[in-house]
Design a protein around this motif. Sequence first.
Motif, short mmCIF file in Angstrom:
data_model
loop_
_atom_site.label_atom_id
_atom_site.label_comp_id
_atom_site.label_asym_id
_atom_site.label_seq_id
_atom_site.Cartn_x
_atom_site.Cartn_y
_atom_site.Cartn_z
N GLY A 1 0.79 -1.17 0.10
CA GLY A 1 -0.06 -0.13 0.14
C GLY A 1 0.68 1.32 0.14
O GLY A 1 0.44 2.24 -0.74
N ALA A 2 1.78 1.24 0.84
CA ALA A 2 2.54 2.55 1.04
C ALA A 2 4.18 2.14 0.60
O ALA A 2 4.79 1.47 1.08
CB ALA A 2 2.68 3.20 2.30
N VAL A 3 4.67 3.35 -0.06
CA VAL A 3 6.16 3.33 -0.21
C VAL A 3 6.70 3.99 1.13
O VAL A 3 6.61 5.20 1.09
CB VAL A 3 6.57 4.18 -1.42
N VAL A 4 7.36 3.21 1.72
CA VAL A 4 7.64 3.61 3.13
C VAL A 4 9.49 4.05 3.12
O VAL A 4 9.95 4.40 3.78
CB VAL A 4 7.50 2.79 4.19
N LEU A 5 10.20 3.19 2.15
CA LEU A 5 11.70 3.45 1.96
C LEU A 5 11.87 4.64 0.75
O LEU A 5 11.24 4.52 -0.10
CB LEU A 5 12.34 2.11 1.66
N ARG A 6 12.99 5.43 0.91
CA ARG A 6 13.16 6.35 0.06
C ARG A 6 13.44 5.78 -1.31
O ARG A 6 14.43 4.82 -1.35
CB ARG A 6 14.42 7.09 0.53
N PRO A 7 12.77 6.19 -2.31
CA PRO A 7 13.23 5.64 -3.76
C PRO A 7 14.82 5.65 -4.17
O PRO A 7 15.38 6.67 -3.75
CB PRO A 7 12.39 6.17 -4.78
N PHE A 8 15.18 4.74 -4.94
CA PHE A 8 16.35 4.77 -5.37
C PHE A 8 16.20 4.37 -7.04
O PHE A 8 15.71 3.10 -7.35
CB PHE A 8 17.30 3.82 -4.92
N ARG A 9 16.32 5.21 -7.99
CA ARG A 9 16.36 4.89 -9.13
C ARG A 9 17.49 4.97 -10.15
O ARG A 9 18.34 6.16 -9.92
CB ARG A 9 15.12 5.96 -9.96
N ALA A 10 17.88 3.74 -10.95
CA ALA A 10 18.96 3.91 -11.62
C ALA A 10 18.76 3.70 -13.28
O ALA A 10 19.09 2.48 -13.49
CB ALA A 10 19.96 2.73 -10.75
N PRO A 11 18.46 4.71 -14.03
CA PRO A 11 18.15 4.43 -15.29
C PRO A 11 19.31 4.20 -16.01
O PRO A 11 20.28 4.50 -15.86
CB PRO A 11 17.54 5.67 -15.79
N HIS A 12 19.08 3.26 -17.14
CA HIS A 12 20.06 2.83 -18.00
C HIS A 12 20.37 4.20 -18.89
O HIS A 12 19.67 4.79 -19.12
CB HIS A 12 19.75 1.77 -19.09
N HIS A 13 21.72 4.15 -19.57
CA HIS A 13 22.12 5.41 -20.14
C HIS A 13 21.61 5.50 -21.58
O HIS A 13 21.71 6.62 -22.21
CB HIS A 13 23.72 5.48 -20.16
N THR A 14 20.89 4.48 -21.74
CA THR A 14 20.06 4.61 -23.12
C THR A 14 18.82 5.07 -23.00
O THR A 14 18.04 5.10 -24.17
CB THR A 14 19.97 3.05 -23.90
N ILE A 15 18.26 5.53 -22.00
CA ILE A 15 16.81 6.03 -21.75
C ILE A 15 16.82 7.19 -22.37
O ILE A 15 17.59 7.90 -22.96
CB ILE A 15 16.86 6.43 -20.06
N THR A 16 15.42 7.39 -22.88
CA THR A 16 14.98 8.84 -23.73
C THR A 16 14.56 9.81 -22.98
O THR A 16 14.63 9.50 -21.64
CB THR A 16 13.72 8.22 -24.66
N ASP A 17 14.33 11.05 -23.55
CA ASP A 17 14.05 12.08 -22.73
C ASP A 17 12.73 11.83 -22.17
O ASP A 17 12.64 12.27 -20.85
CB ASP A 17 13.69 13.26 -23.92
N ALA A 18 11.79 11.22 -22.85
CA ALA A 18 10.42 11.09 -22.16
C ALA A 18 10.50 10.08 -20.89
O ALA A 18 9.99 10.07 -19.85
CB ALA A 18 9.40 10.53 -23.19
N GLY A 19 11.55 8.96 -21.16
CA GLY A 19 11.40 8.09 -19.98
C GLY A 19 12.13 8.78 -18.79
O GLY A 19 11.87 8.34 -17.69
#
Length: 509
Positions: free
Chosen positions: A262-280
């Motif tokens: 139900g709830a996100v209780v830990l701080r997010p960690f996002r690690a996108p790949h270097h091929t990601i697009t602008d919109a992504g």
Amino acid sequence: MLFKISSAALRGIEAYLVDVEVDVGLGFPNYVTVGLPDTAVKESKERVRAALRNCGYELPARKITINLAPADRRKEGSSFDLPIALGLLADMGLFPGEKLKDYLFLGELALDGRLKPVRGALSAALLAQRAGFNGLVLPACCAREAALVRDLDVFGLESLTLVVRFLRGDERPEPVRIPPEELLRRPEHDADFKDVRGQFHVKRALEVAAAGGHNILLVGPPGAGKTMLARRVPTILPEMTFDEILEVTQVYSAAGLAPGEGAVVLRPFRAPHHTITDAGLIGGGLVPRPGEITLAHRGVLFLDEMPEFRRKVLEDLRQPLEEGRVTISRVNGSTVFPCGFMMVAAMNPCEDVFRGLAREAQECSDSERARYYARISGPLLDRVDILVEAPAVSFRDIVSRVEAETSEAIRARVGAARRRQEERLAGARTRGRRIYTNSQMNTREVKKHCPVDAESLRLLETAVTKLGLSARAYDRVLKVARTIADLAGEESIRSAHLSEAVQYRMMER
């Protein structure tokens, strides 16, 4: 006969009210949906027809018109299945039509009548509370997420049949509640700073960055532990408050990524790949969806091998880093997404190290380093507060049995520094948003809270002259020095604090 059922649709991460008007009248048997529906909404006809039949109800052979108001906004998704089906069932007289006015309904129908999950349950709950509804009726799997909104009755039901029984008064299930102690019971992190050997000055730089919410760039050869260190940054950040949990969960709910708890209780960690697009990375689409920077809100965005990202993608980060929010503009209007994240980036000293042609950072010439750094623009580097070198780990550190400091011990110091900042910056605002950390201070706040003595002023003059710091970089040095003073428990910025802050800009030279 006409029935009006209240539902909700998403615009960004916020929900707005949609009136689902169901009219069953005389005329050639037909079923039409109007009000700018997308394909998923148009297909609801077949889902609703099959769900009613499999639950024992037969759709009347009459002219059926479904209107989704306001008609000038595009509607997308499958969350209107339930209110459409309830309008048709009310016309059959299965329950009093007046009961539909008391609640806000949303849910996707399976062909056997089960209620399937939908995006934006928490946003819909916040809307229902603001609009004064008696409660919210939605699929059971989304109920815990929506129950984060206090003072609102949330009814999570498994099927269309149970919703009918609820509206008839045959059954009244208990509203879903989340006890506060459940939110305080946070899962353990699966990583800890004590696992990292050596790199003491890098750990210190990350502690300073976490304490002030500063952006940081780690430069070092492969195997130096840059990624390992970055992944442990959330473990030293203060635990999220209830308001922060609500913000982050709303983002993940709108993106369809809300956890089963139900709830996100830990701080997010996002690690996108270097091929990601602008919109992504930034967010976008015909109907704008949140990107990685919004999914990292109140947490960490990690850009590994930063020079390998497309230059335009990196340049798009400049405004969000400065403002803590991003605006996606389309023909039909603009959508604002929050993105108050801490950026941690990593890169190799030069391209030869990245390709494996050089083994050590020392093998990179100055011209090779400069050429590799040139992939990151000066204005973007200006928005990075701390630049630190992460050298290869020595054999002595690898085999050392000395216990490193734990994340819990570092988090205690970071939390104390954050509390000092919140007290000092209480009531301060910039660009319409509250300021909580030193990194968010504007020029006026820097002048007010970062005064320096004559000795420190001479040191700053030398740094600006020798390193060629811009006015923005000058302000960021003062912000970092203020954070270092907060970690030391000092009221004033001393020359030692300023020296350490200047050291974190030395690589810029």
